[in-house]
Scaffold this motif. Structure first.
Motif, mmCIF file in Angstrom:
data_model
loop_
_atom_site.group_PDB
_atom_site.id
_atom_site.type_symbol
_atom_site.label_atom_id
_atom_site.label_comp_id
_atom_site.label_asym_id
_atom_site.label_seq_id
_atom_site.Cartn_x
_atom_site.Cartn_y
_atom_site.Cartn_z
ATOM 1 N N ALA A 96 0.830 -1.205 0.000
ATOM 2 C CA ALA A 96 0.000 0.000 0.000
ATOM 3 C C ALA A 96 0.867 1.260 0.000
ATOM 4 O O ALA A 96 0.577 2.227 -0.722
ATOM 5 N N LEU A 97 1.928 1.248 0.784
ATOM 6 C CA LEU A 97 2.846 2.395 0.795
ATOM 7 C C LEU A 97 3.542 2.561 -0.555
ATOM 8 O O LEU A 97 3.736 3.686 -1.033
ATOM 9 N N ALA A 98 3.918 1.466 -1.161
ATOM 10 C CA ALA A 98 4.551 1.527 -2.477
ATOM 11 C C ALA A 98 3.584 2.084 -3.516
ATOM 12 O O ALA A 98 3.981 2.852 -4.393
ATOM 13 N N LEU A 99 2.314 1.703 -3.397
ATOM 14 C CA LEU A 99 1.299 2.224 -4.308
ATOM 15 C C LEU A 99 1.129 3.731 -4.132
ATOM 16 O O LEU A 99 0.995 4.463 -5.122
ATOM 17 N N GLN A 100 1.177 4.195 -2.904
ATOM 18 C CA GLN A 100 1.109 5.639 -2.644
ATOM 19 C C GLN A 100 2.315 6.350 -3.242
ATOM 20 O O GLN A 100 2.185 7.422 -3.843
ATOM 21 N N LEU A 131 2.452 9.228 -6.223
ATOM 22 C CA LEU A 131 3.049 10.548 -6.050
ATOM 23 C C LEU A 131 4.022 10.897 -7.168
ATOM 24 O O LEU A 131 4.259 12.067 -7.439
ATOM 25 N N GLY A 132 4.585 9.902 -7.779
ATOM 26 C CA GLY A 132 5.465 10.170 -8.918
ATOM 27 C C GLY A 132 6.922 10.286 -8.557
ATOM 28 O O GLY A 132 7.566 9.308 -8.223
ATOM 29 N N ASP A 133 7.454 11.489 -8.613
ATOM 30 C CA ASP A 133 8.895 11.725 -8.483
ATOM 31 C C ASP A 133 9.374 11.864 -7.042
ATOM 32 O O ASP A 133 10.096 12.794 -6.709
ATOM 33 N N VAL A 134 9.002 10.930 -6.206
ATOM 34 C CA VAL A 134 9.489 10.923 -4.828
ATOM 35 C C VAL A 134 10.769 10.096 -4.806
ATOM 36 O O VAL A 134 10.772 8.944 -5.253
ATOM 37 N N VAL A 166 13.056 7.557 -3.672
ATOM 38 C CA VAL A 166 13.056 6.402 -2.770
ATOM 39 C C VAL A 166 14.136 5.439 -3.227
ATOM 40 O O VAL A 166 14.544 5.434 -4.385
ATOM 41 N N ALA A 167 14.585 4.592 -2.298
ATOM 42 C CA ALA A 167 15.661 3.652 -2.612
ATOM 43 C C ALA A 167 15.195 2.556 -3.561
ATOM 44 O O ALA A 167 15.874 2.242 -4.536
ATOM 45 N N GLU A 168 14.047 1.956 -3.271
ATOM 46 C CA GLU A 168 13.543 0.864 -4.102
ATOM 47 C C GLU A 168 12.463 1.395 -5.035
ATOM 48 O O GLU A 168 11.638 2.202 -4.628
ATOM 49 N N PRO A 169 12.449 0.951 -6.273
ATOM 50 C CA PRO A 169 11.404 1.387 -7.198
ATOM 51 C C PRO A 169 10.026 0.977 -6.673
ATOM 52 O O PRO A 169 9.814 -0.195 -6.323
ATOM 53 N N PRO A 170 9.086 1.917 -6.567
ATOM 54 C CA PRO A 170 7.773 1.609 -5.995
ATOM 55 C C PRO A 170 7.019 0.494 -6.725
ATOM 56 O O PRO A 170 6.346 -0.313 -6.088
ATOM 57 N N ALA A 171 7.119 0.426 -8.039
ATOM 58 C CA ALA A 171 6.415 -0.626 -8.780
ATOM 59 C C ALA A 171 6.958 -2.009 -8.403
ATOM 60 O O ALA A 171 6.185 -2.947 -8.188
ATOM 61 N N TYR A 172 8.266 -2.117 -8.311
ATOM 62 C CA TYR A 172 8.892 -3.371 -7.898
ATOM 63 C C TYR A 172 8.464 -3.728 -6.477
ATOM 64 O O TYR A 172 8.087 -4.870 -6.197
ATOM 65 N N LEU A 173 8.518 -2.761 -5.588
ATOM 66 C CA LEU A 173 8.166 -2.997 -4.199
ATOM 67 C C LEU A 173 6.696 -3.407 -4.063
ATOM 68 O O LEU A 173 6.364 -4.287 -3.258
ATOM 69 N N PHE A 174 5.822 -2.802 -4.851
ATOM 70 C CA PHE A 174 4.404 -3.145 -4.824
ATOM 71 C C PHE A 174 4.189 -4.605 -5.227
ATOM 72 O O PHE A 174 3.520 -5.362 -4.524
ATOM 73 N N VAL A 175 4.784 -5.008 -6.335
ATOM 74 C CA VAL A 175 4.591 -6.372 -6.843
ATOM 75 C C VAL A 175 5.197 -7.404 -5.893
ATOM 76 O O VAL A 175 4.551 -8.408 -5.556
ATOM 77 N N ILE A 176 6.405 -7.177 -5.450
ATOM 78 C CA ILE A 176 7.071 -8.159 -4.594
ATOM 79 C C ILE A 176 6.389 -8.253 -3.230
ATOM 80 O O ILE A 176 6.276 -9.337 -2.652
ATOM 81 N N SER A 177 5.885 -7.145 -2.722
ATOM 82 C CA SER A 177 5.183 -7.163 -1.437
ATOM 83 C C SER A 177 3.865 -7.921 -1.531
ATOM 84 O O SER A 177 3.508 -8.673 -0.618
#
Length: 123
Positions: free
Chosen positions: A21-25, A29-32, A34-45
């Motif tokens: 859910a945090l990765a989706l947020q 937001l776009g250009d925040v 972060v260390a890990e790519p949000p799309a990757y983090l969303f799928v793996i989580s």
């Protein structure tokens, strides 16, 4: 012990759902930075949430495969966390926290694996 193990596995599943859910947020937001790519983090989580939910279901239904799958899952989960850590860590503090993170990883593997084997033996 079985209920405690099931609760622990459900907590692992919910923790990964929260991380998704945090990765989706972050993705929204776009250009925040972060260390890990949000799309990757969303799928793996989401994938890890499904794995831990499946393990909890296996113990709730007293399936023979539950202990074996749970032990494999916790080891692979910790390996995935370490791979993410090694690939995506950019902080100068990352090296200082590595020892404590290794201790937590080892403890989670030992405790969850030990509980899974204990429950399997008692079935």
């Amino acid at each position: 012990m079985r209920r405690l193990l099931i609760a622990t596995l459900v907590l692992f599943a919910f923790a990964n759902l929260a991380r998704a859910a945090l990765a989706l947020q972050q993705l929204a937001l776009g250009d925040v930075p972060v260390a890990e790519p949000p799309a990757y983090l969303f799928v793996i989580s989401l994938a890890w949430a499904a794995v831990f939910a499946t393990c909890a279901f296996g113990f709730a239904r007293s399936r023979r495969w539950a202990a074996r799958v749970t032990i494999s899952a916790i080891v692979l989960y910790q390996a995935n966390l370490w791979l993410n850590y090694l690939v995506f860590a950019r902080s100068s503090e990352a090296v200082a926290r590595a020892g404590f993170a290794a201790l937590l990883s080892a403890l989670s593997i030992v405790i969850v694996s030990g509980a899974a084997l204990w429950v399997r033996r008692k079935q």
